[in-house]
Design an enzyme around this catalytic site. Structure first.
Site: not given
Ligand code: CAA
Ligand code: NAD
Length: 283
Positions: A119, A140, A152, A190
């Site tokens: 991330s 990503h 990405e 991010n």
């Molecule tokens: N996993 C799997 N399936 C999912 C789910 C999840 N987390 N959330 C919802 N679904 C499924 C639902 O079960 C539903 O399926 P069914 O028809 O079988 O019930 C279907 O998707 C649609 O569900 P919703 O009506 O709840 O969907 P929505 O239109 O509200 O959209 C969403 C869901 C796409 C998650 C929307 O809420 C959204 O875009 N949220 C923002 C998510 C976001 O910003 N993500 C980025 C996070 S940051 C990141 O990822 C980067 C990082 O490095 C941390």
């Molecule tokens: P998570 O904690 O849900 O899963 C990580 C998994 O990796 C665990 O199940 C752990 O057992 C496994 N693991 C650790 N070391 C390992 C190894 N050597 N071999 C195999 N498996 C191993 O974490 P996550 O949310 O899935 O995040 C995973 C990566 O994706 C991170 O780098 C995170 O920053 C990135 N990411 C996360 C998100 C998010 O929304 N959570 C979105 C985009 C990217």
């Protein structure tokens, strides 16, 4: 380069979704986890999603079985040996990622591409754990990986054009909307989203607003698809804190640092949906 077999290392929140969509795209996929329990949990989550897709009429039962058959879930690194692309999705900590990439280099064919789903860590630093950094790129995905269209494709300092274009083509074949960017802290989304979410979390205390009302404010007042507390619970509070710290270490902007409140939640094991409790409770 042609991709026919994909490896995914880590089958947690992101890794299970990435495994699922790669198998749905028709590739054979090897998913590696640390122990049998985690392997079972990953397979169980994918199975649940596939069964639901069949139930809802989004997928034929035979196609779901085909997806299951294409996934080999294992604790054995050796099974990754003949993959053309390995996507790493393990914990957001530099140390374990460096160890893993050094290990992958020993196992995976020299012409295979190695991608990280980090991330906010530096892809260039991760690539430096190998002696072939030209084949390392960032890939990503966004959470939930099966639903979010963006990927990405991150070019590190020494990534080759071939490696970048190969993973871009994989993103397209997955039906995603890949974009190309360079390896700068937080890449594109991010760099903007992490400080913004941390601003939101500070407002909780500053405006003495409840998580429910903050979420309502940002969905009903700013058009967000989900509120910031719901989103941080979805991402995982541990992942959000680690990513914020990694970004803060590089950019030193105070608003990027994780607020004390969320660090305390992480330390208390309130990790969001994955632990059953974060800003909200999940039963
Ligand atoms: N996993 C799997 N399936 C999912 C789910 C999840 N987390 N959330 C919802 N679904 C499924 C639902 O079960 C539903 O399926 P069914 O028809 O079988 O019930 C279907 O998707 C649609 O569900 P919703 O009506 O709840 O969907 P929505 O239109 O509200 O959209 C969403 C869901 C796409 C998650 C929307 O809420 C959204 O875009 N949220 C923002 C998510 C976001 O910003 N993500 C980025 C996070 S940051 C990141 O990822 C980067 C990082 O490095 C941390
Ligand atoms: P998570 O904690 O849900 O899963 C990580 C998994 O990796 C665990 O199940 C752990 O057992 C496994 N693991 C650790 N070391 C390992 C190894 N050597 N071999 C195999 N498996 C191993 O974490 P996550 O949310 O899935 O995040 C995973 C990566 O994706 C991170 O780098 C995170 O920053 C990135 N990411 C996360 C998100 C998010 O929304 N959570 C979105 C985009 C990217």
């Amino acid at each position: 380069m042609a991709i026919s077999k994909v490896g995914v290392v880590g089958g947690g929140l992101m890794g299970h979704g990435i495994t699922q969509i790669c198998a749905q795209a028709g590739w054979d996929v090897v998913m590696r986890e640390v122990d049998d329990e985690k392997v079972g949990a990953c397979v169980g989550k994918i199975d649940k999603q596939l069964s639901r897709a069949v139930e809802k009429g989004r997928m034929e039962s035979a196609d779901a079985d085909g997806v299951r058959d294409r996934i080999e879930a294992t604790t054995d690194y050796g099974q990754l040996a003949d993959c053309d692309l390995v996507i790493e999705a393990i914990v957001e900590d530099l140390g374990p990622k460096l160890e893993l990439f050094a290990e992958l280099e020993r196992i995976v064919r020299p012409d295979a591409v190695l991608a990280t789903n980090t991330s906010a860590l530096s892809v260039t630093e991760i690539a430096a754990a190998t002696s072939s950094p030209e084949r390392v790129v960032g890939m990503h995905f966004f959470n939930p990986a099966p639903l979010m269209p963006l990927v990405e494709i991150v070019r590190a300092e020494l990534s080759s054009d071939d490696a970048v274009e190969a993973v871009f083509a994989v993103g397209e074949k997955l039906g995603k909307r890949p974009i190309r960017c360079h390896d700068t802290p937080g890449f594109v989304v991010n760099r903007v989203l992490i400080p913004l979410l941390n601003d939101c979390l500070r407002v909780l205390d500053e405006a003495r607003v409840s998580p429910e009302d903050l979420d309502t404010a940002m969905t009903a007042g700013a058009g967000w698809p989900m509120g910031p507390c719901t989103l941080v619970d979805l991402v995982g509070i541990d992942v959000h804190v680690h990513a914020s710290e990694a970004l803060y270490e590089k950019l030193r902007e105070p608003r990027i640092a994780p607020p004390a409140r969320i660090v305390a939640m992480k330390n208390a094991g309130l990790l969001g949906r994955k632990s059953g409790r974060g800003f909200y409770r999940y039963d």
